[in-house]
Design a protein around this motif. Structure first.
Motif, mmCIF file in Angstrom:
data_model
loop_
_atom_site.group_PDB
_atom_site.id
_atom_site.type_symbol
_atom_site.label_atom_id
_atom_site.label_comp_id
_atom_site.label_asym_id
_atom_site.label_seq_id
_atom_site.Cartn_x
_atom_site.Cartn_y
_atom_site.Cartn_z
ATOM 1 N N VAL A 46 0.835 -1.194 0.000
ATOM 2 C CA VAL A 46 0.000 0.000 0.000
ATOM 3 C C VAL A 46 0.874 1.249 0.000
ATOM 4 C CG1 VAL A 46 -1.801 1.283 1.201
ATOM 5 C CG2 VAL A 46 -1.862 -1.212 1.166
ATOM 6 N N VAL A 47 0.533 2.185 -0.900
ATOM 7 C CA VAL A 47 1.192 3.482 -0.987
ATOM 8 C C VAL A 47 0.228 4.525 -0.441
ATOM 9 C CG1 VAL A 47 2.108 5.244 -2.533
ATOM 10 C CG2 VAL A 47 2.592 2.834 -2.968
ATOM 11 N N HIS A 48 0.702 5.338 0.493
ATOM 12 C CA HIS A 48 -0.127 6.360 1.121
ATOM 13 C C HIS A 48 0.408 7.725 0.728
ATOM 14 C CE1 HIS A 48 -1.218 2.876 3.522
ATOM 15 N NE2 HIS A 48 0.054 2.718 3.751
ATOM 16 N N MET A 49 -0.467 8.587 0.224
ATOM 17 C CA MET A 49 -0.039 9.883 -0.273
ATOM 18 C C MET A 49 -0.903 10.991 0.293
ATOM 19 S SD MET A 49 0.833 9.210 -4.301
ATOM 20 C CE MET A 49 1.516 10.873 -4.406
ATOM 21 N N THR A 50 -0.270 12.134 0.555
ATOM 22 C CA THR A 50 -0.982 13.353 0.913
ATOM 23 C C THR A 50 -0.510 14.465 -0.005
ATOM 24 O OG1 THR A 50 -1.467 14.958 2.662
ATOM 25 C CG2 THR A 50 0.719 13.946 2.689
ATOM 26 N N SER A 51 -1.404 15.315 -0.414
ATOM 27 C CA SER A 51 -1.038 16.465 -1.244
ATOM 28 C C SER A 51 -1.307 17.773 -0.521
ATOM 29 C CB SER A 51 -1.813 16.441 -2.569
ATOM 30 O OG SER A 51 -3.208 16.444 -2.321
ATOM 31 N N ASP A 52 -1.718 17.675 0.756
ATOM 32 C CA ASP A 52 -2.029 18.875 1.524
ATOM 33 C C ASP A 52 -1.325 18.880 2.875
ATOM 34 O OD1 ASP A 52 -3.462 16.907 2.827
ATOM 35 O OD2 ASP A 52 -5.425 17.644 2.201
ATOM 36 N N GLY A 53 -0.102 18.366 2.881
ATOM 37 C CA GLY A 53 0.697 18.412 4.098
ATOM 38 C C GLY A 53 0.231 17.503 5.205
ATOM 39 N N GLY A 54 -0.471 16.446 4.844
ATOM 40 C CA GLY A 54 -0.888 15.473 5.847
ATOM 41 C C GLY A 54 -2.283 15.654 6.382
ATOM 42 N N ALA A 55 -3.028 16.659 5.907
ATOM 43 C CA ALA A 55 -4.398 16.854 6.390
ATOM 44 C C ALA A 55 -5.298 15.704 5.944
ATOM 45 C CB ALA A 55 -4.953 18.182 5.886
ATOM 46 N N THR A 56 -5.113 15.260 4.692
ATOM 47 C CA THR A 56 -5.867 14.117 4.179
ATOM 48 C C THR A 56 -4.906 13.182 3.466
ATOM 49 O OG1 THR A 56 -6.380 15.252 2.100
ATOM 50 C CG2 THR A 56 -7.983 15.451 3.904
ATOM 51 N N TRP A 57 -5.274 11.889 3.439
ATOM 52 C CA TRP A 57 -4.425 10.870 2.834
ATOM 53 C C TRP A 57 -5.240 9.996 1.900
ATOM 54 C CZ3 TRP A 57 0.875 10.145 3.825
ATOM 55 C CH2 TRP A 57 1.402 10.992 4.817
ATOM 56 N N GLU A 58 -4.586 9.540 0.839
ATOM 57 C CA GLU A 58 -5.190 8.582 -0.079
ATOM 58 C C GLU A 58 -4.309 7.340 -0.118
ATOM 59 O OE1 GLU A 58 -6.671 8.171 -4.738
ATOM 60 O OE2 GLU A 58 -5.588 9.959 -4.058
ATOM 61 N N SER A 59 -4.920 6.176 0.022
ATOM 62 C CA SER A 59 -4.175 4.918 0.045
ATOM 63 C C SER A 59 -4.469 4.111 -1.206
ATOM 64 C CB SER A 59 -4.550 4.100 1.290
ATOM 65 O OG SER A 59 -4.263 4.821 2.463
#
Length: 465
Positions: free
Chosen positions: A55-68
């Motif tokens: 699983v790859v976990h990414m945030t594009s807003d500095g960690g406020a939300t994450w997509e896995s």
């Protein structure tokens, strides 16, 4: 006609199922419960963390939300991640896992791995030239952005844990201490030959390497020692010995400011190139990844730390203080979960050794988005619980214990049960109302009450299972 009706029912059922578009999401801990092994900052706001179950976990807003994203159907563990640009990135991991993204992590494709060895590190010198290291002395090299990989002869056959690629022809590798020599090695001819830089000083496995320029670099070792060099690795100086835990990741923003995280859950910070360190313990779990999210002026604005079982922390004051990226309650071994409506639910469980976590019940009032500990330590693992009314609950634990509350869990009273043996565990507790209920568990034992647990009667089941 019966066959036609059956077909219509099945078709209708499958259609309704498809329309529901069911999807599971992590509730606790957040953002996920998988172990994080490595992480990187693509930009100051885009952070990628990788680890267990592919699983790859990414945030594009500095960690406020994450997509896995699950990127490998075989669910091979990911050990390392590296991006050569905002669009192109690579991951390496177990059983020869090598995958690539060309759209910033939205999709991932196989990167033509030629091996089944466990790969621990991937790093690129530029858009085309990259190296991978792993078990069995594996070193792979690509000069066409991962389209093909060629084996590079390593100076040893044991596990290579780490790699630092300063240029296509300037590579450092760190290996297991099972090797009698060359625990830290350098190649300046594209991997054709290697020079031992250990010098009898570095004697434990090198888990991570971080150079801030061509001459100044640092090592994080399994012995929890930190070594530094100012002459490109020709000589190494021991900068710190943090004890028995292993240093999994070391990251420096410049020659003075750096961080080390270890298997003991410690974050160690230096602001003077490793002469002195400040230690912070924020987790009972191993910490395995550090991300320094830097501004164009090369000043560290944010520090992210990742670890086992979804531990994810962030600092916005250059590592002075860290806070969980999400609020979550960490407890071991969730045993049973019950919801009384869409928002209010409970889960019980406990650890097997740590006294403070031996028995607990967690509660959510917002559909699982946040969980809180009710605050009562049962002393033993809570295997089961029943809530016949809003205020009256029963909890069955290990060590032959049964507890009751009449004030929604604020206070609990231990009840008297028919057995004295402490080897009995109550795996299931079920009440029809606040007075009539049953509890059963190990060794085929079953008991019942008709007066709210004031008296429990042993029942015969005919089994010892």
């Amino acid at each position: 006609m019966r066959k036609l009706v059956t077909v219509l029912i099945l078709v209708t059922a499958f259609t309704l199922y498809a329309q529901q578009n069911f999807e599971w999401q992590w509730q606790n801990p957040k953002p996920v419960g998988n172990t994080f092994n490595d992480a990187t900052a693509v930009t100051p706001n885009i952070v990628v963390a990788v680890g267990g179950a592919s699983v790859v976990h990414m945030t594009s807003d500095g960690g406020a939300t994450w997509e896995s994203k699950l990127i490998d159907d075989s669910r091979r563990e990911i050990e390392s991640v590296f991006f050569t640009s905002a669009s192109v990135g690579y991951v390496a991991g177990n059983d020869g896992l090598l995958m690539k993204t060309t759209d910033g992590g939205a999709t991932w494709a196989d990167a033509n791995s030629p091996t089944t060895e466990h790969l621990y590190g991937v790093e690129f010198a530029d858009a085309d030239t990259g190296y991978v290291v792993g078990t069995g002395g594996t070193i792979l090299k690509t000069t066409d952005a991962g389209a093909t990989w060629a084996a590079v002869t390593a100076p040893m056959t044991n596990t290579l844990y780490s790699i630092q690629v300063l240029a296509a022809d300037n590579i450092y590798i760190g290996t297991s201490s099972a090797s009698s020599t060359q625990i830290i090695s350098q190649s300046t001819d594209y991997g054709a030959t290697w020079v031992d830089l250990s010098g009898g000083v570095v004697t434990s496995s090198v888990y991570d390497i971080d150079f801030v320029d061509a001459n100044t670099g640092y090592l994080g070792c399994s012995s929890n020692k930190v070594f530094g060099t100012t002459d490109a690795g020709a000589t190494w100086t021991e900068l710190a010995d943090f004890g028995s835990s292993g240093n999994y990741r070391i990251r420096f923003a410049d020659a003075l400011n750096g961080y080390v995280v270890d298997s003991g859950g410690d974050i160690n910070k230096t602001t003077d190139g490793g002469t002195t360190w400040t230690e912070t313990n924020l987790s009972t779990e191993s910490l395995r990844g550090i991300v320094l999210a830097q501004s164009p002026l090369d000043i560290v604005d944010a520090v992210y730390v990742f670890g086992n079982y979804g531990v994810a922390l962030k600092s916005i004051d250059q590592g002075t203080t860290f806070n969980p990226i999400y609020e979550f309650v960490y407890h071991e071994l969730q045993r049973q979960i019950q919801f009384v409506d869409a928002n209010n639910g409970y889960v019980c469980g406990g650890a097997t050794s740590t006294a403070d976590n031996l028995g607990y019940i967690l509660k959510t009032t917002n559909g699982g988005q946040n969980w809180a500990d009710l605050g009562f330590n049962f002393g033993y693992q809570v295997y089961s619980f029943s809530m016949p009314t809003a205020g009256t609950w029963y909890a069955g634990t290990g060590n032959n214990k049964m507890f009751k509350t009449t004030d929604t869990g604020a206070n609990w009273t231990e009840q008297t049960v028919p057995w004295t043996s402490t080897s009995h565990d109550f795996y299931e507790t079920m009440f029809a109302d606040e007075n009539h209920g049953y509890a059963g568990g190990s060794s085929g034992r079953l008991m019942g009450t008709t007066d709210g647990g004031t008296n429990w009667t042993q029942l015969t089941t005919g089994t010892t299972s």
